[in-house]
Design a protein around this motif. Structure first.
Motif, PDB file in Angstrom:
ATOM      1  N   PHE A   1      -6.499   7.158   1.427  1.00 33.57           N
ATOM      2  CA  PHE A   1      -7.086   7.087   0.092  1.00 33.57           C
ATOM      3  C   PHE A   1      -8.194   6.056   0.082  1.00 33.57           C
ATOM      4  CE2 PHE A   1      -2.961   8.357  -2.114  1.00 33.57           C
ATOM      5  CZ  PHE A   1      -3.486   9.488  -2.713  1.00 33.57           C
TER       6      PHE A   1
ATOM      7  N   THR B   1       0.798   3.625  -3.208  1.00 35.38           N
ATOM      8  CA  THR B   1      -0.005   4.859  -3.109  1.00 35.38           C
ATOM      9  C   THR B   1       0.770   6.049  -2.562  1.00 35.38           C
ATOM     10  OG1 THR B   1      -0.830   4.507  -0.844  1.00 35.38           O
ATOM     11  CG2 THR B   1      -2.044   3.429  -2.627  1.00 35.38           C
TER      12      THR B   1
ATOM     13  N   GLY C   1       2.619   6.680  -5.997  1.00 35.66           N
ATOM     14  CA  GLY C   1       1.277   7.148  -6.355  1.00 35.66           C
ATOM     15  C   GLY C   1       1.186   7.723  -7.752  1.00 35.66           C
TER      16      GLY C   1
ATOM     17  N   ASP D   1       0.828  -1.208   0.000  1.00 35.70           N
ATOM     18  CA  ASP D   1       0.000   0.000   0.000  1.00 35.70           C
ATOM     19  C   ASP D   1       0.865   1.262   0.000  1.00 35.70           C
ATOM     20  OD1 ASP D   1       0.486  -1.184   2.621  1.00 35.70           O
ATOM     21  OD2 ASP D   1      -0.557   0.532   3.463  1.00 35.70           O
TER      22      ASP D   1
ATOM     23  N   LEU E   1      -8.570   3.608  -2.406  1.00 35.65           N
ATOM     24  CA  LEU E   1      -7.702   3.198  -3.518  1.00 35.65           C
ATOM     25  C   LEU E   1      -8.482   2.799  -4.765  1.00 35.65           C
ATOM     26  CD1 LEU E   1      -4.890   2.575  -4.598  1.00 35.65           C
ATOM     27  CD2 LEU E   1      -5.016   0.348  -3.479  1.00 35.65           C
TER      28      LEU E   1
END
Ligand SMILES: Cc1ncc(C[n+]2csc(CCOP(=O)(O)OP(=O)(O)O)c2C)c(N)n1
Ligand code: SF4
Ligand SMILES: [Mg+2]
Lengths: 383, 269
Positions: free
Chosen positions: B155, B99, B103, B95, B157
């Motif tokens: 976020f 991100t 990102g 993650d 996602l």
């Protein structure tokens, strides 16, 4: 390609040289003064079945060409100052994982955004040490349009031969200059392809090398099913933290370059034989130096020029010889003294080392260099 | 290990480096089952990963595997896929990898709709570096760098992927391992950018700091909070507050980047 001479820009020569060398995969992000390389390749590459990719930034561009190279393509990216800074982490990855690729850096004035269109040579040390950790690097620096073509081809040859990233350290002067040249025809220049394994998958160790220290490189998708990582790894490619294996790997990475310095290092010397002063210069500055030396000769000074085409590894033996012969050295560069440090190190007090440094966004003019040459003579003991 | 999936592992590299009770192994298992069901050619399949606990997965898999730099897996994978579109390319990323530091590459890979099947191991934390908060750490959760509770918002996602242009977007958990296999199969079949977010349990770096209990407790939490779209529909807004949908969230068609480029080459050639 035409056999007639025509006006060619340095950046165009670089782009055409890359295609000549077999480069078929480019990824980049636009930045002055390198942008023409991307623009030309965006048009040219699809015409020759190649791939052009505009990535979201320079980090991604560097990553993408490494991915492309692993599939067997000859790959390239081009950038300038700020973009070169962004590429550094993945340049280190290419050093570590031994991925052939070429990074053209058309230098501009820094630090930071600096002046986008102004000439400078402030990235000499960044080219050498920009990425973290000990690693060898090859950087070539052309000083004419013709040489931009030739050294681009050479950059690919060296990258493929030694499985390394090669930096083509251009500068704004050479990148944007136009000269009338006849570009080489197919066959005129050697073109080198990487060595691939011929053994079976079971016997393939992606990081096991013979005496030349560069291992054969398999393409992804051809059945070797191997692992690539930026972690220190053993011959099989898998991560290790064992000091003796780390030692072995790091030494081999250096030896594969250091054992071949004679092949890698090229330079040109003009009128150095009888000279009592040799000016050392490269890239755009070398052009002004040639002119200044001609004028100095007319004044009766015995001045020569030493122009490294390979800037890294540093041409230590050749400069050492000049220093040992007692000639005075004068380093001219568009920065605050980067190659100068290397020259001083190699001279090690054996001869006088002078400098003519400028970093204000203007090209160093022949007059400035000539004045410096005169100064060296005026201050010489016995005068 | 089931004999039919053994062939996809580099058995000599096992046991893996993950903590006891870590969810990453479940994802790996679902992935190779999907690859097996899809009958993909092992020699023509590349696994690309970034840096982190999740990203270590590539080393255990018997394919061409590329363990890259932190955050850049999608950019490396874009290079591989664009250079050789005939390869099947899977991207395994954490993650944080996907991100935070990565990102930008994530939204652009989605926007290009390049044919990559991306599996995000979402443990809501930077696991490898010992539990700092990530852009996927829920608000008020504890991490070593949010000792008073996370002040930032995470976020969403899957919404991000949809907005950026991904043509297949799904979410599931390590509890729903069978569904995960099906989602990877469907994601692979999508000719474009596919994102599969997998909520995975990290007892060491996330669970412990947030009093989530044992790995089994964390799996139960996933079972109780990750529900089908149909069940979700029937809940009141209050009941929905701490729930999330598992399954396919978005599916559409759009031109795929390498295919479009191939058309250009044919036109010019
Ligand atoms: C450029 C860079 N910055 C920071 C790190 C340190 N680092 C390694 S893994 C990691 C976080 C990984 O988190 P995530 O992607 O969520 O993976 P997880 O370990 O949780 O599976 C960080 C910050 C690094 N390796 N490289
Ligand atoms: S720290 Fe968390 S994610 Fe990393 S191996 Fe341990 S349990 Fe798994
Ligand atoms: Mg994580």
């Amino acid at each position: 390609m035409s056999t007639e001479p025509r006006l060619v820009q340095g950046n165009e020569a670089c782009a055409e040289g890359a295609i000549y060398a077999g480069m078929r995969f480019y990824a980049g992000y636009p930045i002055t003064p390198s942008t023409e390389i991307a623009e030309i390749l965006a048009r040219r590459l699809p015409q020759v079945g190649g791939k052009f990719l505009q990535m979201e930034d320079e980090i991604a561009s560097m990553a993408a060409i490494i991915g492309g190279s692993l599939t067997g393509a000859k790959v390239m990216t081009a950038t300038s100052g700020p973009g070169f800074s962004l590429k550094q982490e993945n340049i280190g990855y290419a050093c570590m994982a031994e991925i052939p690729c070429v990074i053209a850096n058309v230098q501009r004035l820094g630090p930071s955004t600096g002046v986008a269109t102004a000439p400078a040579q402030g990235d000499v040390m960044q080219a050498r040490w920009g990425t973290h950790g000990d690693h060898p690097i090859i950087a070539l620096t052309p000083s004419s349009v013709k040489e931009a073509f030739e050294l681009t081809v050479r950059a690919f040859n060296l990258a493929e031969q030694f499985r390394v990233p090669v930096i083509l350290l251009m500068d704004e002067v050479v990148g944007h200059m136009r000269e009338k040249v006849t570009l080489p025809q197919p066959g005129d220049l050697p073109v080198v392809d990487r060595v691939k394994p011929t053994c079976s998958r079971e016997n393939y160790y992606p990081y096991k090398a013979d005496s030349d220290k560069t291992p054969p490189m398999a393409c992804f998708g051809e059945g070797y099913r191997y692992h690539v990582t930026g972690l220190f790894h053993d011959e099989s490619g898998f991560a290790t933290e064992k000091p003796e294996i780390i030692d072995w790997q790091l030494k081999r990475l250096h030896e594969k370059i250091n054992q071949h310095l004679d092949e890698i290092i090229t330079y040109s010397s003009e009128e150095t034989a009888d000279a009592d002063l040799v000016v050392i210069a490269y890239g755009g500055t070398a052009r002004a130096v040639s002119r200044a030396v001609k004028l100095a000769r007319q004044e009766g000074h015995k001045v020569g020029v030493f122009r490294p085409q390979t800037i890294w590894p540093f041409p230590e033996a050749a400069i050492g010889e000049l220093a040992a012969s007692g000639k005075k050295l004068l380093v001219a560069e568009m920065n605050y003294g980067q190659l100068l440090l290397e020259v001083q190190r190699v001279a090690a007090g054996r001869c006088e080392v002078h400098s003519c440094l400028q970093s204000n966004g203007e090209l160093t003019l022949p007059d400035v260099i000539l004045t410096k040459i005169r100064e060296v003579y005026e201050h010489a003991p016995g005068n | 290990m089931l004999p039919e999936i053994e062939q996809y592992f580099r058995l000599e590299k096992l046991p893996h480096m993950w903590c006891p009770g870590c969810g990453n192994g479940i994802i790996l298992h679902s992935l190779v089952k999907a690859i097996d069901k899809l009958c993909l050619d092992q020699d023509r399949t590349t696994i690309v990963s970034g840096i982190g606990c999740a990203a270590r997965a590539s080393g255990y898999l018997d394919f061409d595997t590329l363990h890259t730099t932190h955050g850049r897996a999608l950019a490396f994978a874009t290079g591989v896929k664009f250079a050789k579109p005939e390869l099947n390319v899977f991207v395994l990323t954490g993650d944080g990898d996907c991100t935070a530091i990565g990102g930008n590459h994530f939204i652009h890979a989605a926007r290009r709709n390049i044919n990559l099947t991306t599996i995000v191991f979402n443990n809501n934390i930077y696991g490898m570096t010992g539990g700092q908060y990530s852009p996927m750490t829920p608000n008020s959760c504890r991490a070593t760098t949010s000792p008073y509770g996370n002040l930032e918002r995470p976020f969403n996602l899957t919404d991000l992927a949809i907005a950026a242009g991904a043509t297949f977007v799904a979410r599931t958990t390590t509890y729903h391992a069978k569904q995960l296999t099906d989602l990877i199969i469907e994601g692979y079949k999508n000719k474009g950018f596919s994102l599969i977010e997998v909520i995975t349990h990290c007892p060491t770096s996330f669970g412990r700091q947030n009093k989530m209990g044992t790995p089994a407790d964390m799996l139960k939490w996933q079972r109780d909070h990750g529900i089908s779209a149909m069940r979700y529909e029937n809940l009141t807004p209050e009941e929905r507050a701490d729930k999330f949908i598992v399954g396919v969230l978005h599916k559409t068609e759009a031109p795929e980047y390498t295919t479009e480029y191939q058309k250009l080459l044919e036109k010019l050639g």
